[in-house]
Design a protein around this motif. Sequence first.
Motif, PDB file in Angstrom:
ATOM      1  N   SER A 403       0.837  -1.193   0.000  1.00 19.94           N
ATOM      2  CA  SER A 403       0.000   0.000   0.000  1.00 19.94           C
ATOM      3  C   SER A 403       0.879   1.253   0.000  1.00 19.94           C
ATOM      4  O   SER A 403       1.874   1.295   0.747  1.00 19.94           O
ATOM      5  CB  SER A 403      -0.910   0.003   1.234  1.00 19.94           C
ATOM      6  N   PRO A 404       0.593   2.233  -0.857  1.00 19.31           N
ATOM      7  CA  PRO A 404      -0.551   2.392  -1.752  1.00 19.31           C
ATOM      8  C   PRO A 404      -0.276   1.913  -3.181  1.00 19.31           C
ATOM      9  O   PRO A 404      -0.445   2.670  -4.150  1.00 19.31           O
ATOM     10  CB  PRO A 404      -0.766   3.904  -1.729  1.00 19.31           C
ATOM     11  N   GLY A 405       0.113   0.652  -3.332  1.00 14.35           N
ATOM     12  CA  GLY A 405       0.473   0.124  -4.634  1.00 14.35           C
ATOM     13  C   GLY A 405      -0.667   0.132  -5.635  1.00 14.35           C
ATOM     14  O   GLY A 405      -0.472   0.457  -6.808  1.00 14.35           O
ATOM     15  N   LEU A 406      -1.879  -0.235  -5.189  1.00  9.52           N
ATOM     16  CA  LEU A 406      -3.020  -0.227  -6.095  1.00  9.52           C
ATOM     17  C   LEU A 406      -3.279   1.195  -6.601  1.00  9.52           C
ATOM     18  O   LEU A 406      -3.409   1.421  -7.807  1.00  9.52           O
ATOM     19  CB  LEU A 406      -4.242  -0.797  -5.386  1.00  9.52           C
ATOM     20  N   THR A 407      -3.360   2.149  -5.671  1.00 12.82           N
ATOM     21  CA  THR A 407      -3.596   3.543  -6.057  1.00 12.82           C
ATOM     22  C   THR A 407      -2.485   4.060  -6.957  1.00 12.82           C
ATOM     23  O   THR A 407      -2.736   4.819  -7.897  1.00 12.82           O
ATOM     24  CB  THR A 407      -3.695   4.429  -4.804  1.00 12.82           C
ATOM     25  N   SER A 408      -1.261   3.641  -6.684  1.00 10.46           N
ATOM     26  CA  SER A 408      -0.092   4.163  -7.404  1.00 10.46           C
ATOM     27  C   SER A 408       0.180   3.464  -8.723  1.00 10.46           C
ATOM     28  O   SER A 408       1.078   3.887  -9.466  1.00 10.46           O
ATOM     29  CB  SER A 408       1.155   4.018  -6.504  1.00 10.46           C
ATOM     30  N   SER A 409      -0.549   2.402  -9.026  1.00  8.81           N
ATOM     31  CA  SER A 409      -0.161   1.492 -10.104  1.00  8.81           C
ATOM     32  C   SER A 409       0.066   2.188 -11.439  1.00  8.81           C
ATOM     33  O   SER A 409       1.063   1.924 -12.131  1.00  8.81           O
ATOM     34  CB  SER A 409      -1.196   0.369 -10.248  1.00  8.81           C
ATOM     35  N   MET A 410      -0.828   3.061 -11.826  1.00 12.51           N
ATOM     36  CA  MET A 410      -0.696   3.689 -13.141  1.00 12.51           C
ATOM     37  C   MET A 410       0.432   4.723 -13.150  1.00 12.51           C
ATOM     38  O   MET A 410       1.094   4.926 -14.181  1.00 12.51           O
ATOM     39  CB  MET A 410      -2.023   4.305 -13.568  1.00 12.51           C
ATOM     40  N   ALA A 411       0.684   5.349 -12.014  1.00 11.19           N
ATOM     41  CA  ALA A 411       1.807   6.285 -11.918  1.00 11.19           C
ATOM     42  C   ALA A 411       3.135   5.538 -11.925  1.00 11.19           C
ATOM     43  O   ALA A 411       4.116   6.000 -12.524  1.00 11.19           O
ATOM     44  CB  ALA A 411       1.679   7.132 -10.651  1.00 11.19           C
ATOM     45  N   ILE A 412       3.180   4.384 -11.266  1.00 12.31           N
ATOM     46  CA  ILE A 412       4.385   3.552 -11.311  1.00 12.31           C
ATOM     47  C   ILE A 412       4.655   3.127 -12.751  1.00 12.31           C
ATOM     48  O   ILE A 412       5.801   3.145 -13.215  1.00 12.31           O
ATOM     49  CB  ILE A 412       4.235   2.320 -10.395  1.00 12.31           C
ATOM     50  N   ALA A 413       3.599   2.762 -13.466  1.00  6.80           N
ATOM     51  CA  ALA A 413       3.747   2.341 -14.860  1.00  6.80           C
ATOM     52  C   ALA A 413       4.331   3.472 -15.712  1.00  6.80           C
ATOM     53  O   ALA A 413       5.209   3.239 -16.547  1.00  6.80           O
ATOM     54  CB  ALA A 413       2.407   1.884 -15.419  1.00  6.80           C
ATOM     55  N   GLU A 414       3.838   4.675 -15.515  1.00  4.51           N
ATOM     56  CA  GLU A 414       4.399   5.835 -16.215  1.00  4.51           C
ATOM     57  C   GLU A 414       5.889   5.990 -15.935  1.00  4.51           C
ATOM     58  O   GLU A 414       6.702   6.214 -16.843  1.00  4.51           O
ATOM     59  CB  GLU A 414       3.706   7.121 -15.748  1.00  4.51           C
ATOM     60  N   TYR A 415       6.244   5.868 -14.676  1.00  4.48           N
ATOM     61  CA  TYR A 415       7.625   6.061 -14.234  1.00  4.48           C
ATOM     62  C   TYR A 415       8.534   4.977 -14.820  1.00  4.48           C
ATOM     63  O   TYR A 415       9.640   5.277 -15.312  1.00  4.48           O
ATOM     64  CB  TYR A 415       7.669   6.018 -12.703  1.00  4.48           C
TER      65      TYR A 415
END
Length: 423
Positions: A403-415
């Motif tokens: 946490s907060p991996g689910l919330t962050s998932s699309m931002a992590i993907a961008e990064y």
Amino acid sequence: MLKQDVVRVIKRRFHLPKPSETWRNAPKEKAECVVIGAGIVGLAVARELSLKGKEVLVLDSAPTFGTATSSRNSEVIHAGIYYPSNSLKARFCVRGRKLLYHYCSQRGIPHNQIGKLIVATGTSEIPKLNQLFNRGIQNGVENLRMLDASEAIKMEPELHCVKALLSPASGILDSHSLMLSLVGEAETNGATFSYNTAVIGGHLEGNQMVLHVCETKTLTNWDGNTPLQLDLLLMPKIVVNSSGLSAPTLAKRFHGLNTAIIPPAYYARGSYFILSNANSTRHPPFKHLIYPVPEEGGLGVHVTLDLDGQLKFGPDVEWIPHVPDATNFLNKFDYSVSADRVARFYPEIRKYYPNLKDGSLIPGYAGIRPKLHGPGQSACDFVIQGEDIHGVGGLVNLFGIESPGLTSSMAIAEYVAALLLGG
């Protein structure tokens, strides 16, 4: 997609020869991008890379996507309050929340921005609540507001508190629908998913990571140390290790990678209990997420509603002392919820929900969190290591994506896409 034979499916895509009897003679095949792990973050990365025009192959040892942490959590869209300013967790949570709400709205994924109350149940907790408020403001969380007890109780009559922090940006979503959408979009853009497919290690050839791949069923009786016959040596230009619970273990089995930079792995089981009252779904006692002031190892036993109105409490924190490699790769963790643990839940919940009746909690489900800190240690940030850290071209390791991996998932993907492709 792969149900029986890893080589057969990958062969259809990459035209492989029949594998040899020993791993030394296992067939080698090139690929453009391999994402290891079909959890929420791996799926978001696969989608992002496929949208960038890359040919993506997603490998997962499970029979389908999202079988571990991604399907065993609170399904909460976090605002970005808890995390130190300028940390990856803070940056990705705030950015990811906005991306996630937009994505869910555009694609009809069930979600609800119901808001959250973080509550101080005693005056000694008020300074911590003030710290969270200030941290949230620093992190760019919108519309935070401190409430006195009467304001909070007016919003939630069953609530007991002396002060509360209102976060209107927090919400809930259907994580399975989200993952299904990410899979579909990635496939539409040419990605291939190969399930029942385990990556158990790798080695460097020059500056390229060669992945050791075998069928999941090969690992059934594996002790984690005995050499395995491999079905495939896969040579991708890009490797994203987003294998969640097993990410540090897998990285340590990448021969030639500097293991000194791989953080230690810790695991915490979190159990959830469900409110069993007959009217709890039609008339739940709370309409908002209710969170206590955070505790060591987690955010405390909190109130979460699902989209059907079912109320659940959790998770608690139960540290798991030793996890063998085979347990990691096969997700053989104990996900049972001991009814005995409920004894701790009642007093914790009654601090903010004093009218909770005896016998009203029943065991729900449990999840395992991939931690980078152990009991009594300070919480850690996400760790994302690219070539600038480990020196291996085209490799990105994702560690400690709890946490907060689910919330962050699309931002992590961008990064991750920016790390690998520039921009």
